[in-house]
Structures are given as structure tokens and as C-alpha cells.
Design a protein around this motif. Sequence first.
Motif: not given
Lengths: 482, 265
Positions: A346-347, A439-442, A449-451
Motif C-alpha cells: 500500500e502507498i 490511472v485515467a481508466r481506473l 483513490d487519490p490518497n
Amino acid sequence: MATPSNVRIRRDIWKLSEQNVWHPIILNYAKAIAQLQTLDASPFADPRSWRHLAEIHGSSIPRSQWPAGAHWNACEHGSWYFLPWHRVYLHHFEKIVRDAVKTVHGPANWALPYWNYTDPARPKVRHLPPAFRDQLLPDGSPNPLFVNLRGPTMNTTGQLGTAAVSTTTALAESVFTDPAGGGIVPGFGGGVSGRTHAGGLPGSLENTPHGSVHIGVGGVNPPGWMSRFETAGRDPIFWLHHANIDRLWAQWLRTSWHANPNDDRWLRESFEFGSGAWRTILATSDVLDSRGAPLRYRYDDEPAARARPARATRARLEAVVRRGPPEMLGATRESVALGETPTHAEIEVSPARAAALASFAGAEQPQRVYLKIENVRGEKLSAGSFHVYVNAPPQARGAELAKHLAGTISMFGVLESSQRGETHAGEGLTYSFDITDLVARLSKRKNWDPNKLRVTFAPIPDSAGQVYPGDLKVGRVSLHRG
Amino acid sequence: MRGEASRRIRTRPRRVVAISVRAALAGQRIAWRVPQWWAALAALAAWLVLIGLTYWPAASIAHLGHIHAASASIPERPGPFVSVDCVIAMMLPVVLFNLRQVAIASLWGRRDRAMLGFLVGYSGIWITTSLLLGAGIDAVAALLDPAATIALTVIAAFAWHLSPIKRRALRACHQMVPLAPRGWQADRDCVGLGLRVGSNCVVNCWVLMSVVFTTGHHPVIMGGAMVVMVIERFGPHAFADAARALKRELAFALTAPSPAVAPLL
């Protein structure tokens, strides 16, 4: 000036094999190798000897025992010199083999074939060419193209996986390298580095299909010749594999906005092989045109007449170059094991602070997102390659899982680079993927989740469908934007 | 004429604003693309101090260091201030690349702190080494005459250059290890990396440094040693490449167009 008649043609080994498993080009290659192997007497001082040629790539022979004038253990990896170094290496090898072909009464214009394992219309090309799987030559003598130390079933029915031979990511790279990329933007050809691989990053082509084919052919447990830097050159398929990598470089350049670096540091670097009458020393700038002297070759899938080079749009090239290094947004706190079953990390992602500054950066500032897999180290491989997924649901399989694929990392070179020595600092290998489109597709599917970010590593079984106990670890996974 | 003067007075504030914006923009661009810029300036300042101490010994700052012009005699060891100054002058240029790697591998708000952490570890190793090296050179100098001491260190430097231990250490000077992203662990990792790189740097360069000690820390000898270290690490074109990079960065910083601020210029 290179005219079509004095330019040798490197041909597709599978197309030759379909005409005749022992096509004259293939048979002459085998006979020439047998000839070169007769020169293999320790300490392998003859620069034409098979072992001498192989030791140039990598060597476990102590330096104190090297013959005079040997330029061994010199392969360029994780570096923007990867492609030009190997091009000169292949040229050096090919001229020695061509001379040996002449001594066994073969043609004077013999050229090294290449192994195109990526043709989706011909799935059989993912097998080793048949001449490399026969233990005997047509005359019943031992076949020098056959090597025992390969991955399980590769000498029989085994084949490379489709992920291992994919060229999609590499050929889609828009730049060869990005000098301002900060060791994060992989590019097609690899990161800017010195000859000591300082701060380098393998390019997309070096990772896949180059590394994945090495390890797919050589195997994991135990690692065969093609799986190790020090022994890869001893397997006769190595040279055809690298001819294909070289061909993919030419193919990438045929796209009009793709261009080689115009950087003195890259162009002026010279590479030396062999000694005496069999010495080759050429700079990158000498080998950019394969049809011109001294190389004089082309691939059979290139047009016979050289096409007028399309003028890459200057604005596009400048726009790609004029930016700063991407900003790191987050990273894992602990190392991540790469084992026999999928593992996760996890990041925690921080907001980008440089975004506002980047608006001052220049006329065009691309906002790309990169996932960097850092310091992969180990002494025992559990698999030859791993898929890397982003935000994959735990139960996802097949096509659903594939939608989360960021890239594939090959373990070729991990064992060697994990050892501290004269060519490596023991820091392992590092990879980077441009995941902007992912990222665009997700985001569109509300799965971003941007966080925080979840990364999954899944081992790819070998040609026998196996994974093994190993001790591989990823030092850190980090996310970058810019 | 009155109209012309009046127009010039009215446009002066706009020119000041334009210059200020350009300067701020240039500064931001340099900080973004060359985060280690302040370390390069610190090294330059350290060189200026060394040169000052060498050629103005009568100045009031002379008591800070015991620097003498190069001579065949072994001079007094430099004091703590000069030792630190020597480390900054000679060693920072060699690790500017490492500093950039550390910055880019850190969160934006931590970049300078990460580089400082690295330098704490790296400089600590070198300052300790310089104290030990000085004591060692003194011990050797007590047994041999000055010319023999210098000759011994020069021969040892050549011999060490050929050793496999040094080659392995040189390679390890380029290493990069995983850094924790936040918290005390991030500071720990940056200092730890500095210690690792510093240790390898010491193994690589300690014999060359002994030549500097035996020849009195003269700026010319130190400069030569620094040139050797930089070329060893980055190749024979290192300085030409650095000059080109500097020109490129300044050109980009000062001249690249930016639609965001164009209305202010």
C-alpha cells in the motif's frame, strides 16, 4: 555509400526454418560455432573463441586470470548505452562468425538471423526455432545450437509466454530517454547514465521483451545460461535474441516522431571489443545507420530502399524534453516480498505540491504518472517475471485483473546486481512504468483513490507452469507525477 | 520631451515587476530541475574560503586554519573549521549527483531535508576520516623525511588505483537504496545512505587524500585531487558536460516561455 547490393540482410529464423529446418544460413551458423568452439582453450585468449566472445557480455572469471587485451564483463544494462553497446557487440560477433562460415565453405555475405518471437499471427514463433532443439546436426554430429541448460521444456514443447514477448509497451514509448526525467521516465532505450550505470534505469525494451525472453529461455530453477549475465552469450540463441532487440530499435525509429538522443554524452561513447586483428572499436555515432559502413546490414522486414526519414516535429521533441523531473507523491514504508503467490503493498499518496510550480515550467508540461519499482534484490528466483497490478480487487482474475495491469518486471540481472562487485553496487534492479493511461481508466471506473494506492505483484510461471521458493524483495514502490 | 520622461516614469514599476517575476520563475525552475543547487554553491563558497586562507594568511581569519603554501615540509594539521571547509570544497562536487537522486526520491516538502540528512552522514564519515588520516600521516612523517613521505603517498595512490577493492568501492559510490517516505525513518535512511556512500568514498579516495595531507592542503593540490575524483566517477568529459548542463539550465530557467506568467512580463 551503402547500396542495396552491399548491404547484408539479417533474416527471420522462423521464416528460414519454415523453408528448411536446416536452411543453409542456420546450418552455416551451427558449423561456424563448432569451429569457434575448437578455439576454446583456457584462458580463452583467442578473441575469436566462443568463450571469449561470451565472456565479453559477462564473466565470473577473476580479473587476474583474464588474457591480455580482454574486454570482458562489459555488458551495458540499465543504461542508455544498452542498445548501441549491443549493436557493436553483435557486429563484432557477426564478423567473426562470418569469417568462420567462410572457413567451412559458407558464403562470404553470411548475416546473423534474428528470432522474432512476437508475431501474434504465428504463435509457434514463441518456441525455440527447431534447429536449436535438435541434439544432432543433419550429419549426426553433436549440434552446437543445442544447449541443455535452458528452462524446463524449452528444448521440447515449451514456449515463451505472451507477456514475455510483448513489444506493445516498448514500441509505444515516445522518447528514447528523458535527460530531465530524474531516473523515473524509462523511455524506450534506457535512462541517462555513465558507463558505471550510475543512476540508470532500464528502458522499456530492455525490460520486456529483452529481459523476459532471457529468463524465459534460460529458466529459473536452476537458472540456465540465458538467465545469467555471465553465461548468456554461451547459448547460441542469445545472438539471435539480441538481433531481434536490435531490429526492434530500427522498428521504433520508423515512427516519424521517434528519434535517437542528440546528446554528445551518448553519441561520443565508444565501445571496444576483441584485440589484435579482431579488434572492434566503434562509437555510438558510428553505428546509428546500420546500412552504412562499417555495419552494412538491414533486417528483412525493413524496406529495401531507405525511406526518406520523416521530419519529426521539432515542437514535439522540444516539448518532450523541456521539463523537470516528476515529483514523488508517495512510497511504501517497507520492502515487499516477491514470492510464489501474489503479494501486495500500500502507498499513502500525498497531494502534488509541484503541480503549481510546474505551471511555470514551460509552454508544455506533460503530467504523466509513473510507478517505480525500486531495488529488487535476491539470491534465489521464485519466478522469472512478475506482473504488477494497481488497485486490483482481491478476487479479480483473467480479463478483469488484466484491466489493472501496470506492467511486467523481468528478473534478468537481479541475481547479479544484488551482489556487490566491480560492475554492480549490490542495489539490485529498478524499473519504472508510465501508468498515466491506467490511472485515467481506473479513475473513470471509480477505482482510483487519490490518497492511497494498492500494488500487487503476481509471479508468472515458467514454461513448465512452475513457480519456486525464492527470496526476492522489492526495496520500495513509489508513485511519481510530472 | 516631458511626455517621454513621464511615460518612462509610468512604465518603471512594470519593468520592476517583470524582472522580479522572471527572477522568481528562474529560481523556481532551477530549484525544481537542479535541487542540489545550494550544495554546489556551498562547495564554491568553501573553495573561495580556502583560497582566501591560503593567499591572505595575515588576515584575521588566518587563525581559523593552519594552511601553508605547498612545500616539501609536512605542515601543521588544519584546524576543525578548515577541515570541514576542505570536506565541503572537495567532496560536495563529487556527490552532487547523489544529492539529486536523494531529492528526486523524496516527497517535495522533504527534498532539502533529505539532502541535508545525506550530507550529515556523508560529511561525518569524511570529517572523521580526515582526523584519522591526519594523525596517521603525522605518525609516518615522524619516521621518514618529508620528501619520502610525499613520494610514498603518491606511489600508494597509484597502486591503490589498480586494486580491486578500490574498483568495488568506486562502483558502490553510485548506489541508491530505498528511502522511507516520511517521518524519522526517512531521516534515518537519508543519513544512512550518506554513511554508506561516504564509507565507499573513503575506501575509494583515502590514499589520494593522504597526498593532499602530505602536500599541505594547498588549493592547487586539492583542486587536482578533486578533478581526479570527479573524472574517475563521471568520465573524462565530466567538466565539459557539467559546463554544458549549467548553460542549458540557465538558458531554460531564464528564457523558456510560460503562458502562466506571460501577462505579467
